[in-house]
Design a protein around this motif. Sequence first.
Motif, PDB file in Angstrom:
ATOM      1  N   GLY A  89       0.811  -1.206   0.000  1.00  0.00           N
ATOM      2  CA  GLY A  89       0.000   0.000   0.000  1.00  0.00           C
ATOM      3  C   GLY A  89       0.841   1.250   0.000  1.00  0.00           C
ATOM      4  N   GLU A  90       0.202   2.356  -0.400  1.00  0.00           N
ATOM      5  CA  GLU A  90       0.887   3.652  -0.400  1.00  0.00           C
ATOM      6  C   GLU A  90      -0.027   4.699   0.229  1.00  0.00           C
ATOM      7  OE1 GLU A  90       2.858   6.976  -3.406  1.00  0.00           O
ATOM      8  OE2 GLU A  90       2.404   4.984  -4.181  1.00  0.00           O
ATOM      9  N   LEU A  91       0.533   5.477   1.107  1.00  0.00           N
ATOM     10  CA  LEU A  91      -0.151   6.647   1.642  1.00  0.00           C
ATOM     11  C   LEU A  91       0.248   7.777   0.693  1.00  0.00           C
ATOM     12  CD1 LEU A  91      -0.141   7.672   5.397  1.00  0.00           C
ATOM     13  CD2 LEU A  91      -0.612   9.209   3.525  1.00  0.00           C
ATOM     14  N   TYR A  92      -0.690   8.183  -0.169  1.00  0.00           N
ATOM     15  CA  TYR A  92      -0.373   9.160  -1.218  1.00  0.00           C
ATOM     16  C   TYR A  92      -0.219  10.569  -0.675  1.00  0.00           C
ATOM     17  CZ  TYR A  92      -2.664   5.522  -4.122  1.00  0.00           C
ATOM     18  OH  TYR A  92      -3.047   4.358  -4.713  1.00  0.00           O
ATOM     19  N   ALA A  93      -1.061  10.918   0.277  1.00  0.00           N
ATOM     20  CA  ALA A  93      -1.062  12.294   0.773  1.00  0.00           C
ATOM     21  C   ALA A  93      -1.692  12.342   2.158  1.00  0.00           C
ATOM     22  CB  ALA A  93      -1.853  13.190  -0.175  1.00  0.00           C
ATOM     23  N   LEU A 126       4.260   2.465   1.912  1.00  0.00           N
ATOM     24  CA  LEU A 126       5.228   3.469   1.452  1.00  0.00           C
ATOM     25  C   LEU A 126       4.562   4.833   1.492  1.00  0.00           C
ATOM     26  CD1 LEU A 126       7.748   4.363  -0.468  1.00  0.00           C
ATOM     27  CD2 LEU A 126       6.208   3.783  -2.338  1.00  0.00           C
ATOM     28  N   ILE A 127       5.354   5.867   1.780  1.00  0.00           N
ATOM     29  CA  ILE A 127       4.912   7.249   1.600  1.00  0.00           C
ATOM     30  C   ILE A 127       6.095   8.061   1.106  1.00  0.00           C
ATOM     31  CG2 ILE A 127       5.344   7.941   4.003  1.00  0.00           C
ATOM     32  CD1 ILE A 127       2.926   9.888   3.658  1.00  0.00           C
ATOM     33  N   THR A 162      11.826  11.742  -0.756  1.00  0.00           N
ATOM     34  CA  THR A 162      12.294  10.533  -0.094  1.00  0.00           C
ATOM     35  C   THR A 162      11.111   9.599   0.087  1.00  0.00           C
ATOM     36  OG1 THR A 162      14.030  11.748   1.077  1.00  0.00           O
ATOM     37  CG2 THR A 162      13.389   9.605   1.993  1.00  0.00           C
ATOM     38  N   GLY A 163      11.307   8.342  -0.253  1.00  0.00           N
ATOM     39  CA  GLY A 163      10.283   7.321  -0.050  1.00  0.00           C
ATOM     40  C   GLY A 163      10.562   6.572   1.239  1.00  0.00           C
ATOM     41  N   PHE A 164       9.615   6.626   2.157  1.00  0.00           N
ATOM     42  CA  PHE A 164       9.729   5.932   3.440  1.00  0.00           C
ATOM     43  C   PHE A 164       8.945   4.629   3.354  1.00  0.00           C
ATOM     44  CE2 PHE A 164      10.566  10.302   4.339  1.00  0.00           C
ATOM     45  CZ  PHE A 164      11.579  10.267   5.279  1.00  0.00           C
ATOM     46  N   VAL A 165       9.567   3.543   3.797  1.00  0.00           N
ATOM     47  CA  VAL A 165       8.969   2.211   3.694  1.00  0.00           C
ATOM     48  C   VAL A 165       8.794   1.610   5.080  1.00  0.00           C
ATOM     49  CG1 VAL A 165       9.371  -0.158   2.873  1.00  0.00           C
ATOM     50  CG2 VAL A 165       9.903   1.790   1.389  1.00  0.00           C
ATOM     51  N   TRP A 166       7.649   0.976   5.260  1.00  0.00           N
ATOM     52  CA  TRP A 166       7.384   0.114   6.402  1.00  0.00           C
ATOM     53  C   TRP A 166       7.258  -1.280   5.821  1.00  0.00           C
ATOM     54  CZ3 TRP A 166       5.809   5.022   5.942  1.00  0.00           C
ATOM     55  CH2 TRP A 166       5.929   5.868   7.041  1.00  0.00           C
ATOM     56  N   SER A 167       8.266  -2.133   6.042  1.00  0.00           N
ATOM     57  CA  SER A 167       8.217  -3.486   5.470  1.00  0.00           C
ATOM     58  C   SER A 167       7.180  -4.338   6.190  1.00  0.00           C
ATOM     59  CB  SER A 167       9.592  -4.150   5.505  1.00  0.00           C
ATOM     60  OG  SER A 167      10.101  -4.163   6.809  1.00  0.00           O
ATOM     61  N   THR A 168       6.853  -3.969   7.412  1.00  0.00           N
ATOM     62  CA  THR A 168       5.681  -4.512   8.106  1.00  0.00           C
ATOM     63  C   THR A 168       4.927  -3.317   8.658  1.00  0.00           C
ATOM     64  OG1 THR A 168       6.907  -4.783  10.166  1.00  0.00           O
ATOM     65  CG2 THR A 168       6.768  -6.696   8.745  1.00  0.00           C
ATOM     66  N   LEU A 169       3.621  -3.393   8.626  1.00  0.00           N
ATOM     67  CA  LEU A 169       2.825  -2.265   9.088  1.00  0.00           C
ATOM     68  C   LEU A 169       3.135  -1.994  10.565  1.00  0.00           C
ATOM     69  CD1 LEU A 169      -0.606  -2.995   7.383  1.00  0.00           C
ATOM     70  CD2 LEU A 169       1.127  -1.334   6.696  1.00  0.00           C
TER      71      LEU A 169
END
Length: 174
Positions: A89-93, A126-127, A162-169
């Motif tokens: 998933g992506e948090l767009y805004a 990702l955001i 910058t793209g921030f990733v959470w590999s697990t929620l």
Amino acid sequence: MNIRVARLEDALEIATVRVLSWKKAYRNLISDHYLDSLTIPERVPKWIKRINQTKIDPSRIFVIQDSDLRIVGYTWCGIPRNYSDVVDGELYAMYILPEYWQQGIGTQLFFKVVQYFEELGYQSMLIWALSQNSACEFYQKLGGIPTYVDFITHAEEKYEETGFVWSTLPSKMY
């Protein structure tokens, strides 16, 4: 504060949050000319289209209201626009009216997205944020790992993101 799914009649208030928050948050990060050109009326049709789109795909727009039922922030999320092989998933805004900053609203909205992603069975997210934006600190505090760098163009000028990733929620806080 009340968080709920956006409705068509929310488009004007969402556009208001978007424009006012951009003009404050991105001053000195994005060209003044571009920021000064942003208007609420030109954003409303875009939000109507996005809200309608959420009826046919898994994207969602959540709004947060104050005690007077005024929309003071929103978040928009869904399937990743890129990196779908890495995240679910992506948090767009996510934007909040400036007078409501530093009151925990961003955290509430963020975890509403996490809850929604969990309901969809997503495991990761990702955001993207402008690399010079103070929100980067916020995402790192929530466990986001700065993983990607890319560039976005506004008014023919490029800005680093910058793209921030959470590999697990992240853990539930709602």
